[in-house]
Scaffold this motif. Sequence first.
Motif, mmCIF file in Angstrom:
data_model
loop_
_atom_site.group_PDB
_atom_site.id
_atom_site.type_symbol
_atom_site.label_atom_id
_atom_site.label_comp_id
_atom_site.label_asym_id
_atom_site.label_seq_id
_atom_site.Cartn_x
_atom_site.Cartn_y
_atom_site.Cartn_z
ATOM 1 N N ASP A 63 0.860 -1.365 0.084
ATOM 2 C CA ASP A 63 -0.174 -0.025 0.021
ATOM 3 C C ASP A 63 0.670 1.333 -0.041
ATOM 4 O OD1 ASP A 63 -2.392 -1.394 -0.296
ATOM 5 O OD2 ASP A 63 -2.889 -1.233 1.942
ATOM 6 N N GLU A 120 1.920 1.875 -3.611
ATOM 7 C CA GLU A 120 0.793 2.336 -4.464
ATOM 8 C C GLU A 120 0.205 3.710 -4.062
ATOM 9 O OE1 GLU A 120 -2.545 1.826 -7.054
ATOM 10 O OE2 GLU A 120 -0.278 1.395 -6.879
ATOM 11 N N GLY A 121 0.188 4.026 -2.624
ATOM 12 C CA GLY A 121 -0.383 5.139 -2.266
ATOM 13 C C GLY A 121 0.408 6.347 -2.707
ATOM 14 N N ALA A 169 -0.163 6.782 -6.500
ATOM 15 C CA ALA A 169 -1.646 7.623 -6.967
ATOM 16 C C ALA A 169 -1.528 9.058 -6.483
ATOM 17 C CB ALA A 169 -2.668 6.794 -6.317
ATOM 18 N N PRO A 180 -5.728 4.793 -6.154
ATOM 19 C CA PRO A 180 -4.878 3.790 -5.574
ATOM 20 C C PRO A 180 -5.745 2.445 -5.718
ATOM 21 C CG PRO A 180 -5.679 5.075 -3.740
ATOM 22 C CD PRO A 180 -6.007 5.527 -4.964
ATOM 23 N N TRP A 239 -5.600 -0.405 -3.225
ATOM 24 C CA TRP A 239 -5.198 -0.742 -2.085
ATOM 25 C C TRP A 239 -5.428 -2.363 -1.933
ATOM 26 C CZ3 TRP A 239 -2.929 3.292 -0.427
ATOM 27 C CH2 TRP A 239 -3.381 4.393 -0.321
#
Length: 371
Positions: free
Chosen positions: A323, A326-327, A330, A339, A341
């Motif tokens: 995460d 990815e966070g 994004a 994102p 999650w």
Amino acid sequence: MAELVQLEERACPGGMKLGIITLDAPKSLHALNLDMIRAIDGALVRWQDDARIACVVLQSSTDKAFCAGGDVRSLRTAVLEQPGVVPNPQALAFFAEEYRLDYRIHTYAKPLLVWGGGIVMGGGLGLMAGARHRVVTETTRIAMPEIAIGLFPDVGGSWFLNRMPGRTGLFLGLTGAAMNAADALFVGLGDYFLRQEERATVLDALALAQWHDNDEANHQQLQRLLRSLSAPDATLPASEVRQHYDTIAALTQAPTLAEVAAAIAGYDGDAPWLQKAAHALGKGAPSSAALAWTMRQRTRHLSLAQVFQLELIVAVQCCAHPDFAEGVRALLIDKDGAPQWQPASLDTLRAAYLDEFFVAPWSTHPLADLA
């Protein structure tokens, strides 16, 4: 880079000096990298042992922001370059030294004034929260928005959020809601309200003060000076946290995270601040919400040192889980605001998965010497 932190020793009457640390990375809103952390910490260590330094000021070079957090872009790059390495060496160095600096600020003996004008987020609040003298201004915007990037409210957030009135700290940690100067004073993150334009005047007054060779006397002198210069309360913005205190209590009163998250998401009132907070929780990482909830419970009776020690374990484990990368992608890299999650919802988050974040990936804790 070391040059992103400017150090100054300004002469005061009687041979004493004022130590000034200025964050000077305006393009990134003074976001902290490891070199900056080391420069700040090194100055604090040197000045603590220098009898001529009576008072220290920590500020930034611009009015727009004090510090917008840590340099998570670089952290993400480091994590992606060494997938599967736990702890990631760069992430470990960054978080360990950042938390050591934050702990030093909490326990610093000499008067330390943090000028928290403009944006103060994440790692910036880590620098500010532990100082004994914290100035907020009409431009102050404070938040712990880690839920948007797959982290959790760290840098001592597990300590200071737990000590806010009622359950406001839980709400702020789950939603990343922004606070103004009045909010900061209400929840205990600020001590004095001054106009942003008065900063140079304050520094000049500090340089003209008759300081002592006693830390406690200097703390009292700084407090008197700042209170004498403080702006009238009538100029404070309205406190969103105080205004919505009862609503926050009602939304967070349930005994489980799932119930609290559902209550916040289901807010149907007309307060824009609460609407925005509910939206942020709904779009945030379920793992981050679970960590914020769990850290609140696990740290309730821990010492400050123990809080930072536990936060370090969780922070490096966040970097080892998907995460975080990815966070940041994004929000800051692709900026698509979409994102993906893992897991995608609190309903699919299993206890065994959450437990992984609390496994220490070392035999000797890097912050074991904190006392």
